[in-house]
Design a protein around this motif. Structure first.
Motif, PDB file in Angstrom:
ATOM      1  N   VAL A  61       0.868  -1.169   0.000  1.00 30.12           N
ATOM      2  CA  VAL A  61       0.000   0.000   0.000  1.00 30.12           C
ATOM      3  C   VAL A  61       0.909   1.225   0.000  1.00 30.12           C
ATOM      4  O   VAL A  61       1.836   1.306   0.797  1.00 30.12           O
ATOM      5  CB  VAL A  61      -0.901   0.013   1.263  1.00 30.12           C
ATOM      6  CG1 VAL A  61      -1.744   1.263   1.315  1.00 30.12           C
ATOM      7  CG2 VAL A  61      -1.759  -1.245   1.320  1.00 30.12           C
ATOM      8  N   CYS A  70       0.660  -4.537   3.468  1.00 31.52           N
ATOM      9  CA  CYS A  70      -0.780  -4.695   3.660  1.00 31.52           C
ATOM     10  C   CYS A  70      -1.032  -5.766   4.720  1.00 31.52           C
ATOM     11  O   CYS A  70      -0.636  -6.916   4.553  1.00 31.52           O
ATOM     12  CB  CYS A  70      -1.442  -5.078   2.335  1.00 31.52           C
ATOM     13  SG  CYS A  70      -3.225  -5.244   2.458  1.00 31.52           S
ATOM     14  N   ILE A  78      -8.869  -0.968   4.643  1.00 32.29           N
ATOM     15  CA  ILE A  78      -7.522  -1.488   4.375  1.00 32.29           C
ATOM     16  C   ILE A  78      -6.634  -1.036   5.523  1.00 32.29           C
ATOM     17  O   ILE A  78      -6.657   0.133   5.911  1.00 32.29           O
ATOM     18  CB  ILE A  78      -6.974  -0.946   3.040  1.00 32.29           C
ATOM     19  CG1 ILE A  78      -7.814  -1.456   1.876  1.00 32.29           C
ATOM     20  CG2 ILE A  78      -5.497  -1.317   2.861  1.00 32.29           C
ATOM     21  CD1 ILE A  78      -7.532  -0.775   0.548  1.00 32.29           C
ATOM     22  N   ALA A  80      -2.524  -1.181   6.946  1.00 34.81           N
ATOM     23  CA  ALA A  80      -1.156  -1.427   6.485  1.00 34.81           C
ATOM     24  C   ALA A  80      -0.168  -0.883   7.511  1.00 34.81           C
ATOM     25  O   ALA A  80      -0.491   0.006   8.291  1.00 34.81           O
ATOM     26  CB  ALA A  80      -0.944  -0.774   5.126  1.00 34.81           C
TER      27      ALA A  80
END
Length: 126
Positions: A61, A70, A78, A80
């Protein structure tokens, strides 16, 4: 309330997010904290990653010129990490909220803060 005030007051003001940004699903930065910029290419890859997690898991990412590993990626959130920093990105109907944290801040607290704002904006139609 302006988009910048959401970043300043709701994300950074929580004490759980060091830097933040709101970017459009179609590109463009709506608001960002000073010193935190997400390029158009980074926005495009991030938006694509919500529907295709394998690309983020393979390539990482990217935000503010940093590559993060990630941790997990779904249709709406998401997460990360890179060394002692990380980020949480949460998708709404029209935008992506990005919260950046660094230790001693915790990813769980950052995630809860970003996702709370995500729920609010989705409820408002954004």
């Amino acid at each position: 309330m302006s988009w910048q005030s959401y970043v300043d007051e709701q994300l950074i003001g929580s004490g759980c997010v060091k830097h933040g940004a709101i970017v459009g699903l179609q590109g463009g930065t709506w608001a960002a904290s000073p010193g935190f910029a997400v390029s158009e290419a980074e926005i495009a890859k991030l938006v694509k990653g919500f529907g295709e997690a394998s690309s983020l898991q393979a390539e990482g990412v990217h935000a503010n010129g940093i590559k993060y590993m990630c941790l997990n990626a779904g249709d709406k959130v998401i997460r990360a990490k890179f060394k002692n920093t990380g980020l949480v990105a949460a998708k709404t109907n029209q935008a992506v909220l990005i919260g950046y944290f660094e230790e001693p801040m915790l990813i769980g607290n950052c995630s809860a803060t970003v996702e709370k704002l995500q729920d609010y904006l989705i409820g408002c139609g954004y």
